[in-house]
Scaffold this active site. Structure first.
Site, PDB file in Angstrom:
ATOM      1  N   LYS A  22       0.841  -1.217   0.000  1.00 12.67           N
ATOM      2  CA  LYS A  22       0.000   0.000   0.000  1.00 12.67           C
ATOM      3  C   LYS A  22       0.865   1.252   0.000  1.00 12.67           C
ATOM      4  CE  LYS A  22      -1.517   1.530   4.143  1.00 12.67           C
ATOM      5  NZ  LYS A  22      -1.237   2.906   4.563  1.00 12.67           N
ATOM      6  N   ASN A  23       1.871   1.278   0.869  1.00 13.77           N
ATOM      7  CA  ASN A  23       2.649   2.512   1.027  1.00 13.77           C
ATOM      8  C   ASN A  23       3.634   2.760  -0.117  1.00 13.77           C
ATOM      9  OD1 ASN A  23       1.243   3.109   3.284  1.00 13.77           O
ATOM     10  ND2 ASN A  23       2.870   2.566   4.743  1.00 13.77           N
ATOM     11  N   ARG A  94      -4.096  10.933   4.615  1.00 19.75           N
ATOM     12  CA  ARG A  94      -3.001  11.906   4.655  1.00 19.75           C
ATOM     13  C   ARG A  94      -2.085  11.803   3.439  1.00 19.75           C
ATOM     14  NH1 ARG A  94      -1.623  14.180   9.207  1.00 19.75           N
ATOM     15  NH2 ARG A  94       0.461  14.338   8.359  1.00 19.75           N
ATOM     16  N   CYS A 118      -3.287  13.308  13.450  1.00 17.68           N
ATOM     17  CA  CYS A 118      -4.071  12.085  13.362  1.00 17.68           C
ATOM     18  C   CYS A 118      -3.825  11.253  14.599  1.00 17.68           C
ATOM     19  CB  CYS A 118      -3.759  11.323  12.089  1.00 17.68           C
ATOM     20  SG  CYS A 118      -2.208  10.474  12.141  1.00 17.68           S
ATOM     21  N   ARG A 123       2.048  14.878  13.060  1.00 13.26           N
ATOM     22  CA  ARG A 123       2.389  14.620  11.658  1.00 13.26           C
ATOM     23  C   ARG A 123       2.343  15.859  10.752  1.00 13.26           C
ATOM     24  NH1 ARG A 123      -0.149   9.097   9.563  1.00 13.26           N
ATOM     25  NH2 ARG A 123       1.638   9.234   8.193  1.00 13.26           N
ATOM     26  N   PRO A 124       3.179  16.851  11.027  1.00  8.20           N
ATOM     27  CA  PRO A 124       3.212  18.023  10.147  1.00  8.20           C
ATOM     28  C   PRO A 124       3.833  17.679   8.782  1.00  8.20           C
ATOM     29  CG  PRO A 124       4.984  18.148  11.756  1.00  8.20           C
ATOM     30  CD  PRO A 124       4.188  16.919  12.085  1.00  8.20           C
ATOM     31  N   VAL A 125       3.688  18.602   7.816  1.00  3.04           N
ATOM     32  CA  VAL A 125       4.333  18.405   6.513  1.00  3.04           C
ATOM     33  C   VAL A 125       5.303  19.554   6.231  1.00  3.04           C
ATOM     34  CG1 VAL A 125       2.571  16.941   5.452  1.00  3.04           C
ATOM     35  CG2 VAL A 125       2.328  19.433   5.324  1.00  3.04           C
ATOM     36  N   ASP A 126       5.794  20.184   7.321  1.00  2.00           N
ATOM     37  CA  ASP A 126       6.682  21.340   7.177  1.00  2.00           C
ATOM     38  C   ASP A 126       7.933  21.026   6.349  1.00  2.00           C
ATOM     39  OD1 ASP A 126       7.241  19.653   9.409  1.00  2.00           O
ATOM     40  OD2 ASP A 126       8.677  21.116  10.170  1.00  2.00           O
ATOM     41  N   LEU A 127       8.442  19.790   6.479  1.00  2.00           N
ATOM     42  CA  LEU A 127       9.688  19.470   5.765  1.00  2.00           C
ATOM     43  C   LEU A 127       9.456  19.374   4.251  1.00  2.00           C
ATOM     44  CD1 LEU A 127      11.120  16.806   8.266  1.00  2.00           C
ATOM     45  CD2 LEU A 127      11.609  19.254   8.165  1.00  2.00           C
ATOM     46  N   ASP A 308       5.534   0.807  11.713  1.00  2.00           N
ATOM     47  CA  ASP A 308       4.276   0.190  11.280  1.00  2.00           C
ATOM     48  C   ASP A 308       4.138  -1.270  11.731  1.00  2.00           C
ATOM     49  OD1 ASP A 308       3.581   2.561  10.106  1.00  2.00           O
ATOM     50  OD2 ASP A 308       4.021   1.942   8.052  1.00  2.00           O
ATOM     51  N   ILE A 330       9.479   7.103  16.271  1.00  2.00           N
ATOM     52  CA  ILE A 330       9.049   7.839  15.066  1.00  2.00           C
ATOM     53  C   ILE A 330       7.834   8.716  15.350  1.00  2.00           C
ATOM     54  CG2 ILE A 330       8.365   7.646  12.631  1.00  2.00           C
ATOM     55  CD1 ILE A 330      11.106   6.454  13.068  1.00  2.00           C
ATOM     56  N   ARG A 400      -8.428  -0.133   5.458  1.00  2.00           N
ATOM     57  CA  ARG A 400      -7.566   0.847   4.783  1.00  2.00           C
ATOM     58  C   ARG A 400      -6.289   0.194   4.259  1.00  2.00           C
ATOM     59  NH1 ARG A 400      -6.496   6.185   7.952  1.00  2.00           N
ATOM     60  NH2 ARG A 400      -5.443   6.447   5.983  1.00  2.00           N
TER      61      ARG A 400
HETATM   62  C1  EPZ Z   1       4.903   6.986   6.036  1.00  2.00           C
HETATM   63  O1  EPZ Z   1       4.211   8.104   6.591  1.00  2.00           O
HETATM   64  C2  EPZ Z   1       3.924   5.849   6.036  1.00  2.00           C
HETATM   65  N1  EPZ Z   1       2.777   6.220   5.207  1.00  2.00           N
HETATM   66  C3  EPZ Z   1       3.489   5.514   7.454  1.00  2.00           C
HETATM   67  O2  EPZ Z   1       2.648   4.369   7.417  1.00  2.00           O
HETATM   68  C4  EPZ Z   1       4.737   5.188   8.267  1.00  2.00           C
HETATM   69  O3  EPZ Z   1       4.369   4.971   9.617  1.00  2.00           O
HETATM   70  C5  EPZ Z   1       5.751   6.337   8.196  1.00  2.00           C
HETATM   71  O4  EPZ Z   1       6.050   6.639   6.804  1.00  2.00           O
HETATM   72  C6  EPZ Z   1       7.062   6.040   8.895  1.00  2.00           C
HETATM   73  O5  EPZ Z   1       7.643   4.891   8.358  1.00  2.00           O
HETATM   74  C7  EPZ Z   1       2.841   6.096   3.882  1.00  2.00           C
HETATM   75  O6  EPZ Z   1       3.847   5.692   3.323  1.00  2.00           O
HETATM   76  C8  EPZ Z   1       1.633   6.458   3.107  1.00  2.00           C
HETATM   77  P1  EPZ Z   1       7.245  10.422   7.777  1.00  2.00           P
HETATM   78  P2  EPZ Z   1       4.844   9.576   6.468  1.00  2.00           P
HETATM   79  O7  EPZ Z   1       7.135  11.662   6.954  1.00  2.00           O
HETATM   80  O8  EPZ Z   1       5.517   9.705   5.160  1.00  2.00           O
HETATM   81  C9  EPZ Z   1       7.692  13.747  11.209  1.00  2.00           C
HETATM   82  C10 EPZ Z   1       0.733   3.059   7.953  1.00  2.00           C
HETATM   83  O9  EPZ Z   1       0.276   2.570   9.025  1.00  2.00           O
HETATM   84  N2  EPZ Z   1       7.570  14.727  10.107  1.00  2.00           N
HETATM   85  O10 EPZ Z   1       8.408   9.518   7.532  1.00  2.00           O
HETATM   86  O11 EPZ Z   1       3.741  10.520   6.795  1.00  2.00           O
HETATM   87  C11 EPZ Z   1       6.399  12.968  11.397  1.00  2.00           C
HETATM   88  O12 EPZ Z   1       5.478  13.673  12.208  1.00  2.00           O
HETATM   89  C12 EPZ Z   1       1.288   4.472   7.904  1.00  2.00           C
HETATM   90  O13 EPZ Z   1       0.731   2.440   6.875  1.00  2.00           O
HETATM   91  C13 EPZ Z   1       7.709  16.069  10.383  1.00  2.00           C
HETATM   92  O14 EPZ Z   1       7.926  16.484  11.545  1.00  2.00           O
HETATM   93  O15 EPZ Z   1       5.897   9.565   7.653  1.00  2.00           O
HETATM   94  C14 EPZ Z   1       6.904  11.694  12.026  1.00  2.00           C
HETATM   95  O16 EPZ Z   1       7.086  11.874  13.410  1.00  2.00           O
HETATM   96  C15 EPZ Z   1       1.071   5.222   9.174  1.00  2.00           C
HETATM   97  N3  EPZ Z   1       7.585  16.974   9.349  1.00  2.00           N
HETATM   98  C16 EPZ Z   1       8.265  11.479  11.363  1.00  2.00           C
HETATM   99  O17 EPZ Z   1       8.644  12.761  10.839  1.00  2.00           O
HETATM  100  C17 EPZ Z   1       7.353  16.577   8.075  1.00  2.00           C
HETATM  101  O18 EPZ Z   1       7.258  17.443   7.180  1.00  2.00           O
HETATM  102  C18 EPZ Z   1       8.262  10.483  10.207  1.00  2.00           C
HETATM  103  O19 EPZ Z   1       7.206  10.801   9.312  1.00  2.00           O
HETATM  104  C19 EPZ Z   1       7.241  15.204   7.798  1.00  2.00           C
HETATM  105  C20 EPZ Z   1       7.358  14.301   8.836  1.00  2.00           C
END
Ligand code: EPZ
Length: 421
Positions: A22-23, A94, A118, A123-127, A308, A330, A400
């Site tokens: 899925k991911n 998301r 969530c 889970r911000p997207v600032d980066l 996960d 994480i 999902r």
């Molecule tokens: C992906 O989410 C996966 N989703 C998640 O799977 C998975 O848990 C996660 O990666 C970590 O492996 C998909 O691939 C669709 P991140 P993602 O950006 O990309 C912080 C599942 O159950 N962060 O690597 O959203 C964030 O808050 C799902 O299948 C920022 O601070 O994860 C987190 O603490 C749930 N700013 C950490 O980084 C940002 O701009 C890692 O998040 C982006 C992230």
């Protein structure tokens, strides 16, 4: 709302087919926005998040043709007319934010609803946004939306992610594929899903080196073209069913599963006393001798132990001999399954980001519910091993990300059924 009812105590034996990830599929589908030509994805899982992404892409104007038998989807982005990802879709999934990079790179503008927090964290997207700004985008946040535009093309840049982000790496990789000049993505996520996306982009004509490493070099091209790509097997589905076999003292062949992308999970299973064997068509998981042994787990970016799989492993360790410490590094709020496991008789103490799990001899079935996908499936796993009946509510979380979960488990002897409302 449907429920899943499980009568525990049956060792699982047989075969479980593992589907496409899925991911990996979600960003791959978003990549169809990068080209007017057709991107065909094979081995697409049929789960709710994939249907939601297909709906979003259709709303943007991507034409999709599904072939249920071949489990493939052909996506053609020659008539994309919309560049807004609306709140109603993004709030449900998301991963919708993954359309931001492709839309901005190809059309010079994108409006994407800002995903909120969530169940597992803020889970911000600032980066993602900072990196796109470094590539020349102007970004404003207004009315709950990310409003991004760029005059002309995005420009290659040196992006150093201060912390590892899977979605951030994927968004920037897609944006950089069509940017002007070279982009370096340092401290990039190395998850197999990122690698799968990079390989697909290459097949579409992108110029990327360093694939699989933490530094990706992307030289932008003017246009990408048609390609057919086979989605990698789902390593989290693999790990989940591996735990199902282990927690029930069963013997299951996980067909099409891969060893390489799952080393951390399989390594922990072996240390816990589970047999893990690679075969010609998958991985065999067996636990024949006595109880699981306690092991410590710390979630980390790939190739570390995946967040996960944390909830599922916790379910397993509730029945281990001895104590285990599970540390979630994480997400800040990913122990939502703990109170539910406690209701089934587990002995778990949470201290900040760590949980001490003291193994008990048995769990007992109970009505339970959880607030995210992996937490929900951990309760299914606990139910498979518990005495008596467990009812898992809010099944839509499971839908999902797990395809035909009750059929796959029932085929191996589990007593499990979906109870419609
Ligand atoms: C992906 O989410 C996966 N989703 C998640 O799977 C998975 O848990 C996660 O990666 C970590 O492996 C998909 O691939 C669709 P991140 P993602 O950006 O990309 C912080 C599942 O159950 N962060 O690597 O959203 C964030 O808050 C799902 O299948 C920022 O601070 O994860 C987190 O603490 C749930 N700013 C950490 O980084 C940002 O701009 C890692 O998040 C982006 C992230």
């Amino acid at each position: 709302m449907d429920r899943i009812r499980i009568t525990g105590g049956r060792p699982l034996t047989g075969e479980i087919p593992i589907g496409g990830a899925k991911n990996a599929a979600l960003p791959l589908m978003a990549a169809s926005l990068l080209t007017p030509e057709t991107l065909t994805l094979v081995n697409l899982p049929s789960v709710a998040d994939i249907h939601a992404m297909a709906n979003l892409l259709a709303e943007l104007g991507v034409k999709t043709e599904k072939d249920a038998d071949a489990r493939s989807i052909a996506m053609t982005g020659d008539a994309v007319s919309e560049t807004t990802a609306p709140y109603d879709i993004v709030r449900k999934m998301r991963a919708s934010v993954l359309v931001l990079g492709p839309l901005l790179a190809r059309f010079g503008k994108a409006r994407v609803s800002l995903p909120g927090g969530c169940a597992i964290g803020t889970r911000p997207v600032d980066l993602h946004l900072k990196a796109l700004e470094q590539m020349g985008a102007t970004i404003e946040l207004a009315g709950g939306y990310i409003d991004a535009h760029v005059d002309g093309r995005l420009k290659g840049a040196h992006i150093l992610f201060p912390s590892i982000t899977v979605g951030g790496t994927e968004n920037i990789l897609m944006a950089a594929a069509l940017a002007e000049g070279e982009t370096v993505i340092a401290n990039a996520a190395r998850e197999p899903e990122v690698t799968d996306l990079a390989c697909c982009l290459q097949a579409m004509g992108a110029q990327i080196t360093g694939i699989g490493s933490d530094t990706l070099h992307v030289t932008g091209v003017d246009a990408l073209k048609s390609a057919t790509h086979n989605i990698v097997p789902d390593r989290i589905e693999t790990g989940t069913y591996a735990v199902a076999a282990a927690i029930t003292g069963g013997d299951v062949l996980l067909k099409h599963a891969e060893m390489a992308s799952n080393e951390a999970v399989f390594g922990h299973l072996m240390r816990a006393g589970v047999d893990v064997t690679e075969t010609d068509d998958g991985i065999r998981i067996a636990r024949k001798n006595g109880r699981i042994r306690g092991v410590d787990v710390m979630t980390e970016p790939y190739p570390g132990f995946p967040t996960d799989m944390q909830a599922q492993f916790m379910a397993l360790l509730t029945l281990a001999e001895g104590a285990s410490m599970i540390t979630e590094s994480i997400f800040e709020n990913r122990f939502m399954h703990v109170p539910e496991l406690l209701r089934m008789g587990a002995d778990i103490n949470v201290h900040g980001a760590s949980a001490i799990v003291r193994g008990v001899k048995k769990l007992s079935g109970a009505p339970v519910m959880a607030t995210d996908l992996r937490a929900s499936v951990s309760l299914v796993l606990a139910g498979l091993a518990a005495d008596g009946v467990t009812e898992v509510n809010r099944v839509y979380h499971l839908d999902r990300g797990y395809e035909c979960i009750e059929q796959k488990l029932a085929a191996c002897g589990a007593e499990i059924e979906r109870v419609p409302e």
